[in-house]
Design an enzyme around this catalytic site. Sequence first.
Site, PDB file in Angstrom:
ATOM      1  N   ASP A 183       1.324   8.462 -20.944  1.00  0.00           N
ATOM      2  CA  ASP A 183       2.296   9.328 -21.597  1.00  0.00           C
ATOM      3  C   ASP A 183       2.384  10.658 -20.859  1.00  0.00           C
ATOM      4  OD1 ASP A 183       0.486  11.261 -22.599  1.00  0.00           O
ATOM      5  OD2 ASP A 183       0.272  10.261 -24.517  1.00  0.00           O
ATOM      6  N   GLY A 185       1.303  13.565 -21.186  1.00  0.00           N
ATOM      7  CA  GLY A 185       0.188  14.479 -21.073  1.00  0.00           C
ATOM      8  C   GLY A 185      -1.021  13.901 -20.368  1.00  0.00           C
ATOM      9  N   LYS A 186      -0.855  12.763 -19.714  1.00  0.00           N
ATOM     10  CA  LYS A 186      -2.003  12.094 -19.101  1.00  0.00           C
ATOM     11  C   LYS A 186      -2.122  12.417 -17.599  1.00  0.00           C
ATOM     12  CE  LYS A 186      -3.521  10.025 -22.800  1.00  0.00           C
ATOM     13  NZ  LYS A 186      -2.601  10.550 -23.810  1.00  0.00           N
ATOM     14  N   THR A 187      -3.218  11.951 -17.010  1.00  0.00           N
ATOM     15  CA  THR A 187      -3.529  12.269 -15.619  1.00  0.00           C
ATOM     16  C   THR A 187      -2.400  11.855 -14.686  1.00  0.00           C
ATOM     17  OG1 THR A 187      -5.875  11.996 -16.096  1.00  0.00           O
ATOM     18  CG2 THR A 187      -5.224  11.924 -13.773  1.00  0.00           C
ATOM     19  N   ILE A 188      -1.855  10.659 -14.890  1.00  0.00           N
ATOM     20  CA  ILE A 188      -0.588  10.287 -14.263  1.00  0.00           C
ATOM     21  C   ILE A 188       0.337   9.798 -15.374  1.00  0.00           C
ATOM     22  CG2 ILE A 188      -1.514   9.771 -11.972  1.00  0.00           C
ATOM     23  CD1 ILE A 188      -1.459   6.829 -12.662  1.00  0.00           C
TER      24      ILE A 188
END
Length: 378
Positions: A183, A185-188
């Site tokens: 999503d 807000g994630k690392t990728i």
Amino acid sequence: MPGFELIGEEERAALNELMDEGGVLFAHGFGPMRKRYHVRELEAAFRDKLGANDALCVSSGTAAIKVALKSLGVTYGDEVITQCFNFIATVEAIVDCGATPVIAGSDETLNMDPTQLEGLITKKTKAIMPVHMLGVPARMNEIKAIAKKYKLPVIEDACEAVGAKYNGQYAGTLGDAGVFSFDFGKTITTGEGGLVILQNAEMAEKSRWYHDHGHMNLEGRPRGLDRAGITGFNYRMSELNAVVGKAQLAKLDYILEESGKRFKVLCDGVTVPAFKKRAIPEEAEPAFDTVIFEVKDKNLRDSTIALLSDMGFGTKNLPDAMNWHCSVFWDHMGFDTRTPAAMETLALLERQIAIPVVLGRSVEDYAALADALNALAD
């Protein structure tokens, strides 16, 4: 959480190329109108990157958890052991399968406390699901040993730990299944999206069927004449998400390297005892998503939160989104949320401050933050 920070020309070019190839946004069929199958390419890229036997792209991390549970046959009357500190999706997926969440408390890693695990296993236990919260892997050696003793499968919720490792192996590939979130807000990020890693061929096949309305995708048959292997649902990823995902995956190593620099300078730079660093298992290499300190003094904790706001860092989940990350607050789901272990974990979490690691702030900014925290505690 830097993935969205690095969205740029690579993602734009990938989206434009998709349109130039024919603009097919669906992951199946339409062969004459398209040149490539990007979801399948993203799955192969993740499989190779993580060293997994199989990878399945889905519509979200939440969907990934549910697909993994369904591949194990989790259903009404079953119990799934997970942990108190998680994102609500972990427990939602268990409840949505008709099963009952059984909540383990957290140790100093803030993840599942393996010493509590064995006492929670019953004849109804169907699976164990540790959560690698905010980029730090749980104590997988101990958890897997207990799971093996009782012949229980392990699903790793690695939604917040893309790129983290344990014993040199990528988180999400240590258990029978692993799940990731992409999503925003994630690392990728793929905007919305997720991934299921499955080591067992039968589970992998059931997952593919389930995420696509039960479609078996029999070779040589058009989708309209295909058969259903099981009762399924629609958790498919689109080609739009997949082309963005491929561009983001190419940036993962850079993200981890740069995040690691910021993580290290903050962790190493804060030296006052009033800020107790989150424990990281010695076997683990985190994804460097967040730096967490335990601050027992309430006045200092309040002052720290104010300082983080003034310096433009803010906090992440602890304490600003506790209602969504601690199972004590989820009475609406119909299970016992206030066990002694859960209440002890709540008290532990209320003492934590989580500082996001972002690439929009320099290594020097994080060094300055470390100095400011030391000064604040003096």
